[in-house]
Design a protein around this motif. Structure first.
Motif, PDB file in Angstrom:
ATOM      1  N   PHE A 186       0.830  -1.200   0.000  1.00 51.52           N
ATOM      2  CA  PHE A 186       0.000   0.000   0.000  1.00 51.52           C
ATOM      3  C   PHE A 186       0.870   1.256   0.000  1.00 51.52           C
ATOM      4  CE2 PHE A 186      -1.778   3.474   2.494  1.00 51.52           C
ATOM      5  CZ  PHE A 186      -2.884   3.802   1.718  1.00 51.52           C
ATOM      6  N   ALA A 187       1.938   1.239   0.796  1.00 48.86           N
ATOM      7  CA  ALA A 187       2.822   2.411   0.892  1.00 48.86           C
ATOM      8  C   ALA A 187       3.465   2.722  -0.455  1.00 48.86           C
ATOM      9  CB  ALA A 187       3.898   2.171   1.950  1.00 48.86           C
ATOM     10  N   PHE A 188       3.898   1.688  -1.176  1.00 54.68           N
ATOM     11  CA  PHE A 188       4.486   1.927  -2.494  1.00 54.68           C
ATOM     12  C   PHE A 188       3.449   2.498  -3.461  1.00 54.68           C
ATOM     13  CE2 PHE A 188       7.618  -1.409  -1.140  1.00 54.68           C
ATOM     14  CZ  PHE A 188       8.696  -0.545  -1.070  1.00 54.68           C
ATOM     15  N   GLY A 189       2.224   2.004  -3.390  1.00 55.75           N
ATOM     16  CA  GLY A 189       1.166   2.546  -4.238  1.00 55.75           C
ATOM     17  C   GLY A 189       0.820   3.975  -3.870  1.00 55.75           C
ATOM     18  N   TYR A 190       0.752   4.256  -2.578  1.00 53.51           N
ATOM     19  CA  TYR A 190       0.461   5.615  -2.105  1.00 53.51           C
ATOM     20  C   TYR A 190       1.537   6.577  -2.571  1.00 53.51           C
ATOM     21  CZ  TYR A 190      -0.855   9.315   1.141  1.00 53.51           C
ATOM     22  OH  TYR A 190      -1.252  10.509   1.685  1.00 53.51           O
ATOM     23  N   TRP A 191       2.779   6.147  -2.445  1.00 48.43           N
ATOM     24  CA  TRP A 191       3.904   6.968  -2.901  1.00 48.43           C
ATOM     25  C   TRP A 191       3.806   7.224  -4.400  1.00 48.43           C
ATOM     26  CZ3 TRP A 191       7.834   5.303  -6.254  1.00 48.43           C
ATOM     27  CH2 TRP A 191       8.882   6.206  -6.428  1.00 48.43           C
ATOM     28  N   GLY A 192       3.535   6.175  -5.164  1.00 45.26           N
ATOM     29  CA  GLY A 192       3.432   6.307  -6.610  1.00 45.26           C
ATOM     30  C   GLY A 192       2.331   7.258  -7.024  1.00 45.26           C
ATOM     31  N   TYR A 193       1.222   7.238  -6.302  1.00 46.83           N
ATOM     32  CA  TYR A 193       0.110   8.118  -6.633  1.00 46.83           C
ATOM     33  C   TYR A 193       0.424   9.575  -6.324  1.00 46.83           C
ATOM     34  CZ  TYR A 193      -4.560   9.997  -7.076  1.00 46.83           C
ATOM     35  OH  TYR A 193      -5.634  10.744  -7.468  1.00 46.83           O
ATOM     36  N   ILE A 196      -1.035   7.443 -11.712  1.00 44.47           N
ATOM     37  CA  ILE A 196      -1.860   6.245 -11.556  1.00 44.47           C
ATOM     38  C   ILE A 196      -1.104   5.020 -12.059  1.00 44.47           C
ATOM     39  CG2 ILE A 196      -3.967   5.093 -12.331  1.00 44.47           C
ATOM     40  CD1 ILE A 196      -5.376   7.744 -12.082  1.00 44.47           C
ATOM     41  N   ILE A 197      -0.376   5.182 -13.148  1.00 40.89           N
ATOM     42  CA  ILE A 197       0.415   4.065 -13.673  1.00 40.89           C
ATOM     43  C   ILE A 197       1.486   3.665 -12.664  1.00 40.89           C
ATOM     44  CG2 ILE A 197       2.029   3.373 -15.485  1.00 40.89           C
ATOM     45  CD1 ILE A 197       0.384   5.219 -17.360  1.00 40.89           C
ATOM     46  N   ILE A 198       2.192   4.644 -12.107  1.00 40.87           N
ATOM     47  CA  ILE A 198       3.238   4.360 -11.124  1.00 40.87           C
ATOM     48  C   ILE A 198       2.639   3.746  -9.865  1.00 40.87           C
ATOM     49  CG2 ILE A 198       4.987   5.422  -9.634  1.00 40.87           C
ATOM     50  CD1 ILE A 198       5.513   7.396 -11.897  1.00 40.87           C
ATOM     51  N   ALA A 199       1.454   4.221  -9.465  1.00 40.84           N
ATOM     52  CA  ALA A 199       0.800   3.691  -8.271  1.00 40.84           C
ATOM     53  C   ALA A 199       0.427   2.220  -8.430  1.00 40.84           C
ATOM     54  CB  ALA A 199      -0.448   4.512  -7.946  1.00 40.84           C
ATOM     55  N   ILE A 200       0.278   1.754  -9.654  1.00 41.75           N
ATOM     56  CA  ILE A 200      -0.046   0.350  -9.896  1.00 41.75           C
ATOM     57  C   ILE A 200       1.208  -0.467 -10.174  1.00 41.75           C
ATOM     58  CG2 ILE A 200      -1.241  -1.232 -11.475  1.00 41.75           C
ATOM     59  CD1 ILE A 200      -3.344   1.038 -11.814  1.00 41.75           C
TER      60      ILE A 200
END
Length: 111
Positions: free
Chosen positions: A18-25, A33-37
């Motif tokens: 989740f933290a990596f997705g949050y950071w990416g977003y 959005i692409i980075i968050a996924i």
């Protein structure tokens, strides 16, 4: 006690993704959005291939894998910290260290 620690360890893994997705977003730009996924999916694939107990490419010993898991957790804490969630980043890092130390002390490396 072992069940509680192993459950907490699994929750740390989920929170890290989740933290990596949050950071990416929260990266500025149109590709957030692409980075968050993509970033969490890449971490999950690497985790499953190299760091999981039944990893496809178990090239490291269990203690080494546990240390590498701490590196992943530290990167997740840094991701939270750099996205503005300072308290959560610090708390996640401290909790990760406590759980990893508990795993080492009790010799539960095969997780």
């Amino acid at each position: 006690m072992k069940t509680i620690v192993l459950t907490a360890f699994f929750l740390l893994e989920l929170i890290a993704m989740f933290a990596f997705g949050y950071w990416g977003y929260h990266i500025a730009g149109t590709v957030k959005i692409i980075i968050a996924i993509v970033v969490p999916v890449c971490v999950m694939v690497i985790w499953g291939m190299v760091l999981a107990p039944k990893a496809s490419y178990a090239v490291f010993s269990y203690p080494t894998r546990t240390g590498l898991k701490l590196v992943v957790f530290a990167l997740a804490a840094a991701a939270l910290y750099t996205s503005g969630q300072h308290a959560y980043g610090i708390a996640f890092l401290i909790l990760s260290i406590l759980i990893i130390v508990t795993v080492f002390i009790n010799d539960w490396h095969k997780i």
